[in-house]
Design a protein around this motif. Structure first.
Motif, PDB file in Angstrom:
ATOM      1  N   LEU A   1       0.839  -1.199   0.000  1.00 27.52           N
ATOM      2  CA  LEU A   1       0.000   0.000   0.000  1.00 27.52           C
ATOM      3  C   LEU A   1       0.872   1.246   0.000  1.00 27.52           C
ATOM      4  O   LEU A   1       1.846   1.350   0.750  1.00 27.52           O
ATOM      5  N   VAL A   2       0.526   2.201  -0.860  1.00 30.17           N
ATOM      6  CA  VAL A   2       1.262   3.462  -0.957  1.00 30.17           C
ATOM      7  C   VAL A   2       0.494   4.555  -0.218  1.00 30.17           C
ATOM      8  O   VAL A   2      -0.712   4.720  -0.405  1.00 30.17           O
ATOM      9  N   ASP A   3       1.193   5.292   0.617  1.00 30.44           N
ATOM     10  CA  ASP A   3       0.571   6.402   1.336  1.00 30.44           C
ATOM     11  C   ASP A   3       0.088   7.451   0.337  1.00 30.44           C
ATOM     12  O   ASP A   3       0.809   7.817  -0.593  1.00 30.44           O
ATOM     13  N   GLY A   4      -1.129   7.920   0.523  1.00 29.28           N
ATOM     14  CA  GLY A   4      -1.701   8.905  -0.390  1.00 29.28           C
ATOM     15  C   GLY A   4      -3.185   9.063  -0.139  1.00 29.28           C
ATOM     16  O   GLY A   4      -3.724   8.554   0.850  1.00 29.28           O
ATOM     17  N   LYS A   5      -3.867   9.733  -1.045  1.00 25.48           N
ATOM     18  CA  LYS A   5      -5.285  10.032  -0.876  1.00 25.48           C
ATOM     19  C   LYS A   5      -6.123   8.766  -0.730  1.00 25.48           C
ATOM     20  O   LYS A   5      -6.953   8.662   0.173  1.00 25.48           O
ATOM     21  N   PHE A   6      -5.901   7.786  -1.614  1.00 26.35           N
ATOM     22  CA  PHE A   6      -6.676   6.547  -1.550  1.00 26.35           C
ATOM     23  C   PHE A   6      -6.456   5.828  -0.225  1.00 26.35           C
ATOM     24  O   PHE A   6      -7.410   5.393   0.431  1.00 26.35           O
TER      25      PHE A   6
ATOM     26  N   GLU B   1      -8.099   7.567   2.755  1.00 25.63           N
ATOM     27  CA  GLU B   1      -9.562   7.502   2.763  1.00 25.63           C
ATOM     28  C   GLU B   1     -10.101   6.103   3.042  1.00 25.63           C
ATOM     29  O   GLU B   1     -11.258   5.944   3.414  1.00 25.63           O
ATOM     30  N   ASN B   2      -9.268   5.082   2.875  1.00 30.30           N
ATOM     31  CA  ASN B   2      -9.764   3.715   2.974  1.00 30.30           C
ATOM     32  C   ASN B   2      -9.143   2.883   4.095  1.00 30.30           C
ATOM     33  O   ASN B   2      -9.630   1.791   4.376  1.00 30.30           O
ATOM     34  N   PHE B   3      -8.095   3.385   4.733  1.00 33.91           N
ATOM     35  CA  PHE B   3      -7.440   2.636   5.808  1.00 33.91           C
ATOM     36  C   PHE B   3      -7.244   3.550   7.011  1.00 33.91           C
ATOM     37  O   PHE B   3      -6.562   4.578   6.920  1.00 33.91           O
ATOM     38  N   ALA B   4      -7.827   3.150   8.139  1.00 37.66           N
ATOM     39  CA  ALA B   4      -7.837   4.020   9.316  1.00 37.66           C
ATOM     40  C   ALA B   4      -6.471   4.158   9.977  1.00 37.66           C
ATOM     41  O   ALA B   4      -6.224   5.133  10.703  1.00 37.66           O
ATOM     42  N   ASP B   5      -5.572   3.205   9.743  1.00 44.70           N
ATOM     43  CA  ASP B   5      -4.304   3.206  10.468  1.00 44.70           C
ATOM     44  C   ASP B   5      -3.117   3.697   9.638  1.00 44.70           C
ATOM     45  O   ASP B   5      -1.966   3.389   9.936  1.00 44.70           O
ATOM     46  N   VAL B   6      -3.383   4.461   8.581  1.00 51.81           N
ATOM     47  CA  VAL B   6      -2.298   4.900   7.699  1.00 51.81           C
ATOM     48  C   VAL B   6      -1.271   5.750   8.438  1.00 51.81           C
ATOM     49  O   VAL B   6      -0.062   5.565   8.267  1.00 51.81           O
ATOM     50  N   ALA B   7      -1.724   6.669   9.267  1.00 52.31           N
ATOM     51  CA  ALA B   7      -0.781   7.526   9.995  1.00 52.31           C
ATOM     52  C   ALA B   7       0.136   6.693  10.893  1.00 52.31           C
ATOM     53  O   ALA B   7       1.353   6.944  10.975  1.00 52.31           O
ATOM     54  N   GLU B   8      -0.438   5.699  11.550  1.00 48.42           N
ATOM     55  CA  GLU B   8       0.360   4.807  12.398  1.00 48.42           C
ATOM     56  C   GLU B   8       1.363   4.016  11.567  1.00 48.42           C
ATOM     57  O   GLU B   8       2.536   3.875  11.944  1.00 48.42           O
ATOM     58  N   ARG B   9       0.908   3.495  10.428  1.00 43.51           N
ATOM     59  CA  ARG B   9       1.813   2.748   9.553  1.00 43.51           C
ATOM     60  C   ARG B   9       2.956   3.632   9.059  1.00 43.51           C
ATOM     61  O   ARG B   9       4.117   3.208   9.021  1.00 43.51           O
TER      62      ARG B   9
END
Length: 246
Positions: A190-195, A198-206
Motif C-alpha cells: 500500500l502506498v501512502d496517499g489520498k486513496f 480515505e480507505n485505511f484508518a491506520d495509515v498515519a500509524e503505519r
C-alpha cells in the motif's frame, strides 16, 4: 543535448500519492515536470503544479485521456515543441479494482485493460518515437503485486498489469540498443496517499513506523533509475515496506 536545453519529465497518471512524489522529486532534479490525468482532475493537477512552482521548480498540468491515441500523441508533440525534450516518461496509471470473477463484467475487464495496459502501450510507443532519434531517454512503467501474481478478486487488474509488464520487457529488449532505458517497477504494498488515507484508518500509524510505502521514498528510487549509467541498467525492481510479506 545542447547546453541550456530545458529537459522535461512526463508523469502520466500524476495522482495524489506516488504521482505527486514523483513530480516533486524530478522537479527538484531540474526537469520541467508535465503532469497528466483525465481533464476532470485538472484542479488537483494545477494545485500540484503551483506547489512545485512555489518551491522553485517548473511544472505544467494537462488534462488527457491516456486511452486516446490522438490525445497522447498530441501531448507528446506539445511537450517536445513548447516545453523541452522528454528525458523521462513515467506511466503511473493504476486501475486497481476488485471484483469476483462471476461479477466481472466485460465492460469492467475491458476498461481496466484500457487504463492499465493499453494506455501504457500508447504512452510507451509515443515516448519511444521521440527518444530513439536522440539516442537517449528513460521510460518507467509502474507495476504492482498484480504484475506477477493474480490474486483472488483481481482477475481484471492482474491481467492488465501482467500485460503492462510484458510490454515493458519487449520494449526494453528492443530499445536498449537504441539508447533508451526501459524500466518496470513492482510496487508491492500500500502506498501512502489520498486513496490509502480515505480507505485505511491506520495509515498515519503505519507511516510513523515505515510500514507503508512512502511516495517520496519511492520517487528517490525512480530518480536513481533515471541516473543509472548504461553500463549497469536495471530493467525490473521491486519495492515494499520492511514488514511486507512476499
Amino acid at each position: 543535448m545542447p547546453e541550456g536545453t530545458q529537459r522535461s519529465c512526463l508523469i502520466m497518471g500524476a495522482g495524489i500519492g506516488l504521482g505527486s512524489g514523483l513530480a516533486r522529486a524530478f522537479a527538484a532534479e531540474g526537469l520541467t515536470v508535465c503532469l497528466a490525468r483525465r481533464a476532470r482532475n485538472l484542479p488537483e493537477l494545477e494545485a500540484l503544479a503551483e506547489e512545485i512552482r512555489g518551491s522553485g521548480g517548473a511544472a505544467h498540468a494537462f488534462g488527457v485521456d491516456a486511452r486516446d491515441e490522438a490525445e497522447v500523441a498530441a501531448l507528446i508533440d506539445r511537450i517536445e515543441a513548447d516545453i523541452g525534450p522528454l528525458e523521462v516518461v513515467i506511466f503511473n496509471i493504476g486501475a486497481n479494482v476488485r471484483f469476483a470473477i462471476r461479477e466481472t463484467t466485460a465492460r469492467v475487464f475491458r476498461k481496466v485493460w484500457e487504463m492499465a495496459s493499453f494506455a501504457g502501450f500508447l504512452t510507451g510507443r509515443e515516448a519511444a518515437r521521440v527518444m530513439v532519434p536522440r539516442g537517449r531517454g528513460t521510460i518507467i512503467f509502474t507495476g504492482a503485486t498484480a504484475s506477477v501474481r493474480g490474486s483472488t478478486g483481481f482477475a481484471a487488474f492482474a491481467s492488465a498489469k501482467h500485460g503492462l509488464r510484458a510490454l515493458a520487457q519487449s520494449m526494453a529488449r528492443e530499445l536498449s540498443s537504441e539508447g533508451v532505458h526501459v524500466v518496470h517497477t513492482i510496487i508491492d504494498g500500500l502506498v501512502d496517499g489520498k486513496f490509502a488515507r480515505e480507505n485505511f484508518a491506520d495509515v498515519a500509524e503505519r507511516a510513523a513506523e515505515d510500514r507503508i510505502l512512502s511516495p517520496d521514498d519511492i520517487a528517490q528510487t525512480y530518480v536513481a533509475l533515471w541516473r543509472q549509467p548504461r553500463s549497469a541498467w536495471t530493467h525490473e525492481l521491486d519495492l515494499r515496506p520492511w514488514t511486507e510479506t512476499f
